[in-house]
Structures are given as structure tokens and as C-alpha cells.
Scaffold this motif. Sequence first.
Motif, mmCIF file in Angstrom:
data_model
loop_
_atom_site.group_PDB
_atom_site.id
_atom_site.type_symbol
_atom_site.label_atom_id
_atom_site.label_comp_id
_atom_site.label_asym_id
_atom_site.label_seq_id
_atom_site.Cartn_x
_atom_site.Cartn_y
_atom_site.Cartn_z
ATOM 1 N N LEU A 523 0.814 -1.216 0.000
ATOM 2 C CA LEU A 523 0.000 0.000 0.000
ATOM 3 C C LEU A 523 0.849 1.268 0.000
ATOM 4 O O LEU A 523 0.391 2.336 -0.412
ATOM 5 C CB LEU A 523 -0.940 -0.004 1.208
ATOM 6 C CG LEU A 523 -2.047 -1.070 1.188
ATOM 7 C CD1 LEU A 523 -2.827 -1.064 2.490
ATOM 8 C CD2 LEU A 523 -2.973 -0.870 -0.003
ATOM 9 N N GLY A 524 2.103 1.152 0.470
ATOM 10 C CA GLY A 524 3.071 2.222 0.295
ATOM 11 C C GLY A 524 2.738 3.521 1.003
ATOM 12 O O GLY A 524 2.331 3.541 2.159
ATOM 13 N N ASN A 525 2.896 4.636 0.289
ATOM 14 C CA ASN A 525 2.822 5.964 0.907
ATOM 15 C C ASN A 525 1.426 6.575 0.890
ATOM 16 O O ASN A 525 1.246 7.760 1.142
ATOM 17 C CB ASN A 525 3.801 6.916 0.220
ATOM 18 C CG ASN A 525 3.446 7.171 -1.243
ATOM 19 O OD1 ASN A 525 2.416 6.702 -1.733
ATOM 20 N ND2 ASN A 525 4.304 7.903 -1.943
ATOM 21 N N GLY A 526 0.429 5.768 0.588
ATOM 22 C CA GLY A 526 -0.936 6.279 0.597
ATOM 23 C C GLY A 526 -1.341 6.985 -0.674
ATOM 24 O O GLY A 526 -2.438 7.541 -0.751
ATOM 25 N N ARG A 527 -0.466 6.991 -1.680
ATOM 26 C CA ARG A 527 -0.771 7.627 -2.968
ATOM 27 C C ARG A 527 -0.944 6.552 -4.041
ATOM 28 O O ARG A 527 -0.353 5.477 -3.974
ATOM 29 C CB ARG A 527 0.347 8.587 -3.390
ATOM 30 C CG ARG A 527 0.630 9.701 -2.411
ATOM 31 C CD ARG A 527 -0.536 10.691 -2.318
ATOM 32 N NE ARG A 527 -0.172 11.878 -1.562
ATOM 33 C CZ ARG A 527 -0.273 11.993 -0.252
ATOM 34 N NH1 ARG A 527 -0.697 10.963 0.486
ATOM 35 N NH2 ARG A 527 0.060 13.119 0.358
#
Length: 576
Positions: A523-527
Amino acid sequence: MSQNDDATTFTANYTSPIHEPKHLKIICAGAGASGLLLAYKLQRSFDNFELVIYEKNEDISGTWLENTYPGCACDVPAHIYTYSFEPNPNWSSVYSGSREIRDYFLSFANKYGLDKYIKLQHQVSGAVWNDKTGQWDVDITNLENGSVIHDSCAIFISAVGVLNAWKWPTIPGLHDFKGPVLHTARWDPSVNLEGKHVGLIGNGSSGIQVLPAISPVVNKVTTFIRSSTWVSPTRGFEARMYPDEERQKYATDPEAHLAYRKTLETSINALFSIFIADSPAQKQISDAMKKAMQDKLQISDDLQKLVIPTWPVGCRRLTPGIGYLETLASDKVEVVFGEIAKITPAGCVSTTGQEHPIDVLICATGFDTSFKPRFPLIGLGGKNLLDAWASEAQSYLGIAVHDFPNYFMFVGPNSPSGNGPLIAPMEAQADYMLKMINRWQTENIHSFNPKNEAVQDFIAFKDEFMKATVWQHECKSWYKNNSTSGKVTALWPGSSLHYLEAIADPRYEDWDFKYRGNRFAFLGNGRSQVESDSTADWAYYLRNEDDGPYLSRMKQTKIVARSGTVASEARTSLQF
């Protein structure tokens, strides 16, 4: 059940957007039709990847490089022996020869710049799964100097094919023969057959092609036929050369060419019903082919009984056999039916004790069709696939194996090798692999491995289905690993069209996924990926009408298959 390799580890990358593709390294064994297809599709759809294809031969194209015997050709019409998206309007004949087919694959590789992925004269000699690193450690032998290279990859793919490991016949005294001994898969063009008395062992596909090709130049052929076989041109596809005007039409009118290709493909797909034992279609084609063989075999009734099978049509692979029966019945050919007891320096001795002197011996004796890899392939727990498949090759849908993570095969056990056209199912296999690889690259996946219960359920379904088919009948066939009554390990339990639908969407529930820490780390950095692209439409989902994909499988199939565009009467006329 999905699992983490370390449930306490959290490896999210808070600097990257969702589904950021990590670096992908793939090693593929073999640069034939399937290896080249993989390279093309990977290059077309993926970024941030490395692909190395190790090819043992001095050039690409696999079987079409290796098989150069007289008469060698494809046994399906050439216009449908192409990738679905890469037609060739310039085939010279319906059943084009091996050199012309090889040129097609060379042209394909050159057009799309695939050579950069391929290392020639490099043969994979071993592969071991390292569960700690989540990689395959692969040994490759440089065939030019004998050195061994060590490489590694996240995904390992076999594209070596099943009809690749040719074999000599197991006949005593084979290498005592004083004249030239040739195998169709390792043809020596320097051997002059002109005016010679040639011995030919085998009446499978290659033997059927060789006999009429060499007959005009030899003095005599003694052909040793160990079993009967059905021989006849496939219905509707008589051999012919394409006139210049027809080739020009296909070159300048792609729609006309496509229509012709569809006619050929549809006609072969319509033949599947003949493989159902005791069906009306099976009886009709058996009667028709028996009469056709009798008409062409102008020989004694006794010999006809030996040459024409009693088992159903399709129990072995259908072979066009252009000119074979007429040549078999000619004065130039002596037919010896039954096993060869031994080979002497001067010739072959039949089981009756009679010696048949010959000048040259040709072995059209096929391949090792056990599906076992040509090298040690070590998976989880030190399991060697050579041992696991010692008695029976069991795959998941023809493309994967339990306990061998991140490993795929093209045309593995129970692929649709003889069910109908093969290139389209091969493309479907490539698409399936890449869908799985896409998940590996864009999620926090360590490895994926088909569940044993899924494999066993598939094998049980397959075995039950085969009971109703002609493939299960008593005939010696490579479909059953060259046995007479063994399990059908080579064929899919259904038609080629059935296979396309069966593997169109991965059944992820049939796989065990292992993650590198938290499964949601991707999902990473929310972007989103869209937000990382300043040139993209950030409101792409707004539109004036619903033009999105249909979400039911039935609706999707009808759209893809263009349901309603073909008259049912035309389709019925193609079926038996």
C-alpha cells in the motif's frame, strides 16, 4: 492458506505509491516458440524487469531448428501455426516445411528485438529453490567451453517443450550397424541417400513425413512398422501450394487473411467431438478414414489389416500423411510389420529371424515424453522433480507444480497438446504466468506455490474425464508416455477452447502465497500510481456512459467471443 515468512516484520515503503513494481528477474530455459512468446509479452507489458533466456542450440526456434529431415513440416495448416496477433500472409503451402516455419520465428524475434534477452549455446543444467532468499539458484553450462555459470532469479520458467529430448530405439546391436545411422531429430544432411537401400524404423509423424520425401531418390525402402496408425489428411485441408495471387491477396487484404485463418482455426476446433469415444462423430470419421486408407493402400487385405488400426481415430495424434499411403503401397517399399529383434552390421533382423540388409538406417523413433526435466530441479524440502515425476507427471493446469514455488512450464503435463490448435493455448499460458508475476512484482509477495489439494483435485477430474475419450483406449501413444494403457499425461480434459476459458483468470484460492512481512506493505505511501504521474487524468473514472468491462464471466465470454456474429447454420456444417 496464505502465510508470512516473518509475521513480525513490517516492510512497507512509505516513499512509494501503491503497487510500485519491484525489480523482477526471470530466467527462462529455451528460445523456441514459447520462450520467444514470453519475451515478447513480458517486453510489451512490464517495466523494471530483467529476462535471460538460456538456449542450448546455436540459434533460436527450438524444434524447427533441430528437425531438418526430408519432408519435415507442421501437421496443422501453417496459417494457424502462428501467434494469434502475428499473422504471416506469405506461407508457400498449407503444410509449410520446417525451414519456412523457422524463418517465421526468426523474423518475429528480429522484428521485436528479442535477441537481447537470449544467450545461445547455454544450457540450464540445474536449478535449486532457495526459500530463504525467495529465489531460484540456477546453473548454466556454456556449451562452447564447458564452463558453468551461476545465476539466480525470482521466477524460473521452462520453455523447452515436450517433443525435444529425442531418443534412439532400444534395439540390441543398434550401434553395430556399419552404415550411417540417422535420427530424424538429428538429421545429417551430408549422408547421401541417392540409390541406397534405406531402412526406416517408425510410422509416427516424422516417419510418415520421411517416407514419401526420400522415396524418389532411394533405390528401395524397407520400412519397419511396429504398430498400426491412422493416416489421412485432416478433413478439408488437402495439401496444396498457395498461388501467387492468393498470397498477394492475404498480404494486401488483412481482413480477407483473417477470415481465412478463422476458417481454418474454427474447422479444427470443431473436430473435438471426434475424441469422445463411441460418439457419432467418432464413428463417422473412423468409417471415412478407413475407406480413405483402403482406397490409397492398393495392397493385400492381409497387409491392410496390419496397417489400418482397430483402435479409435485420435487415440494417437492425427497425422496428415501426405503421400505416405501411396508410397507405402508402391513397388519401391517393402513393409515389415512387428518389432525388430536385433540390428546387425548389415541390417535389421525381424522377430521371424529374417535379416533385411540395408545401406542406411533412419530412426524415426520419437522423444522422451515423460515430461521430466532434463536437469535436477530441486524445490521445497529438497524435492527433485525428476523423482516426483518418476511414475507420473502431475501438474497444476499444465503450467505449475506443487512444492516448486515461482516456477512455470509451457505445455506441461495435461496441456492441450493434441486437443486442437496449440498456439492459442500457449498464449493463454503466457498470459496466466504474467498475471501471477504481476502480483509478485506489485505486492509484497515472497513466493507462490500451487496447493497439493488443488493439484490432486485436478488430476482426479482429468482421470475421470479421460475414461470417456478415445485417448484412454489401447494404443501406444506419447499422450500416455509411450505406453499402451497408462494414464493420459499429455492432454487437457477438454477442448482447446475449453482450456482458454479454464485458465483465463487465475484461481488464486488454489495457490499458497507467502509474503515478505506484512502483506499490505504494498500500500506504500498512501498515494496511487495515477497521482505519481503528472500527465495522467486524475479523474479518469468519470464518463458519460458505462463503458467498463462486464463483471460476469458469461457476459465477458460472449463479448470476447463476439457471440451472435456467426450464423449457427455455418457452424453446424463444420461439425461431424
